[in-house]
Design an enzyme around this catalytic site. Structure first.
Site, PDB file in Angstrom:
ATOM      1  N   HIS A   1      47.809  53.532  37.849  1.00  0.00           N
ATOM      2  CA  HIS A   1      50.036  55.226  37.323  1.00  0.00           C
ATOM      3  C   HIS A   1      50.168  54.481  37.168  1.00  0.00           C
ATOM      4  CE1 HIS A   1      50.033  53.143  42.323  1.00  0.00           C
ATOM      5  NE2 HIS A   1      51.950  53.742  41.084  1.00  0.00           N
TER       6      HIS A   1
HETATM    7  C1  T46 Z   1      52.925  51.079  42.877  1.00  0.00           C
HETATM    8  C2  T46 Z   1      51.590  50.143  43.817  1.00  0.00           C
HETATM    9  C3  T46 Z   1      52.383  48.865  42.930  1.00  0.00           C
HETATM   10  C4  T46 Z   1      54.511  56.452  51.445  1.00  0.00           C
HETATM   11  O1  T46 Z   1      54.382  57.075  52.184  1.00  0.00           O
HETATM   12  N1  T46 Z   1      55.372  55.585  50.810  1.00  0.00           N
HETATM   13  C5  T46 Z   1      55.472  54.350  50.226  1.00  0.00           C
HETATM   14  O2  T46 Z   1      56.348  53.947  50.090  1.00  0.00           O
HETATM   15  C6  T46 Z   1      54.435  54.414  49.697  1.00  0.00           C
HETATM   16  C7  T46 Z   1      54.198  53.197  48.266  1.00  0.00           C
HETATM   17  C8  T46 Z   1      52.914  55.088  49.596  1.00  0.00           C
HETATM   18  N2  T46 Z   1      53.292  55.648  50.894  1.00  0.00           N
HETATM   19  C9  T46 Z   1      51.852  55.907  50.991  1.00  0.00           C
HETATM   20  C10 T46 Z   1      51.084  57.534  50.033  1.00  0.00           C
HETATM   21  C11 T46 Z   1      49.300  57.444  50.349  1.00  0.00           C
HETATM   22  O3  T46 Z   1      49.150  58.182  51.443  1.00  0.00           O
HETATM   23  O4  T46 Z   1      50.695  55.206  51.573  1.00  0.00           O
HETATM   24  C12 T46 Z   1      49.877  56.007  50.571  1.00  0.00           C
HETATM   25  C13 T46 Z   1      48.788  54.655  49.668  1.00  0.00           C
HETATM   26  O5  T46 Z   1      49.748  54.624  48.380  1.00  0.00           O
HETATM   27  P1  T46 Z   1      49.165  55.158  46.715  1.00  0.00           P
HETATM   28  O6  T46 Z   1      47.419  55.076  46.483  1.00  0.00           O
HETATM   29  O7  T46 Z   1      50.533  54.891  45.858  1.00  0.00           O
HETATM   30  O8  T46 Z   1      49.306  53.308  46.968  1.00  0.00           O
HETATM   31  P2  T46 Z   1      49.013  52.186  45.655  1.00  0.00           P
HETATM   32  O9  T46 Z   1      48.446  50.951  46.507  1.00  0.00           O
HETATM   33  O10 T46 Z   1      48.033  53.026  44.517  1.00  0.00           O
HETATM   34  O11 T46 Z   1      50.562  52.033  45.147  1.00  0.00           O
HETATM   35  C14 T46 Z   1      51.332  52.046  45.476  1.00  0.00           C
HETATM   36  C15 T46 Z   1      52.128  52.351  45.090  1.00  0.00           C
HETATM   37  O12 T46 Z   1      52.380  53.846  45.944  1.00  0.00           O
HETATM   38  C16 T46 Z   1      52.940  51.901  43.452  1.00  0.00           C
HETATM   39  O13 T46 Z   1      54.728  52.790  43.482  1.00  0.00           O
HETATM   40  O14 T46 Z   1      53.513  50.326  42.499  1.00  0.00           O
HETATM   41  O15 T46 Z   1      51.614  50.221  44.882  1.00  0.00           O
END
Ligand code: T46
Length: 132
Positions: A50
């Protein structure tokens, strides 16, 4: 200039070990509103995929290693993070994908805003169009 770059943090080392300090508007170029960490990532999985239209972040690999594929409107690069003394600044409108996680990888992320799901662009085609 790409909107992502590695930053070297100063290491305070002595006979007892090492310490790194991260301070908003000093060695971190923004006010920190949120800190989160990613750990226990399974082998052969991708994370990220993303971009963020507004968010600025710094990623620090506290243990282990992983790779980041980064792309913005002027460049694309794959970087390995494996040192707590390296920060990876990722500014707005940078597509990121994380992969090749070691089993002991711990990523700490500092962000300049709260978590807002609507602020994620998860559509690579849309990202490519915005780049033009
Ligand atoms: C990024 C990369 C480096 C939350 O509730 N609060 C938060 O602050 C974050 C970051 C995530 N979440 C929840 C949302 C999803 O249900 O945690 C779950 C996993 O998040 P996500 O799939 O977005 O994780 P990544 O590792 O794909 O991405 C993350 C960050 O979301 C993103 O901003 O830049 O790490």
């Amino acid at each position: 200039m790409p909107n992502f770059k590695k930053i070297k943090f100063k290491v305070f080392g002595d006979r007892r070990g090492k310490l790194i300090s991260l301070e908003a508007m000093r060695n971190v170029p923004f006010e920190i509103k949120r800190v989160y960490y990613i750990f226990d990532t399974k082998e052969d999985v991708d994370r990220g995929n993303h971009s963020h239209p507004k968010l600025n972040q710094i990623v620090v690999c506290l243990s282990g290693s992983c790779k980041f594929y980064l792309e913005d409107k002027c460049s694309r690069k794959t970087l390995k993070l494996n040192k707590p003394s390296d920060g990876l600044f990722i500014g707005k409108d940078v597509w990121r994908r994380m992969f090749d996680f070691s089993s002991d990888c711990v990523l700490m992320v500092l962000a300049d805003d709260y978590y807002i799901e609507e602020e994620y662009n998860r559509d690579y085609k849309k990202f490519k169009l915005l780049k033009k």
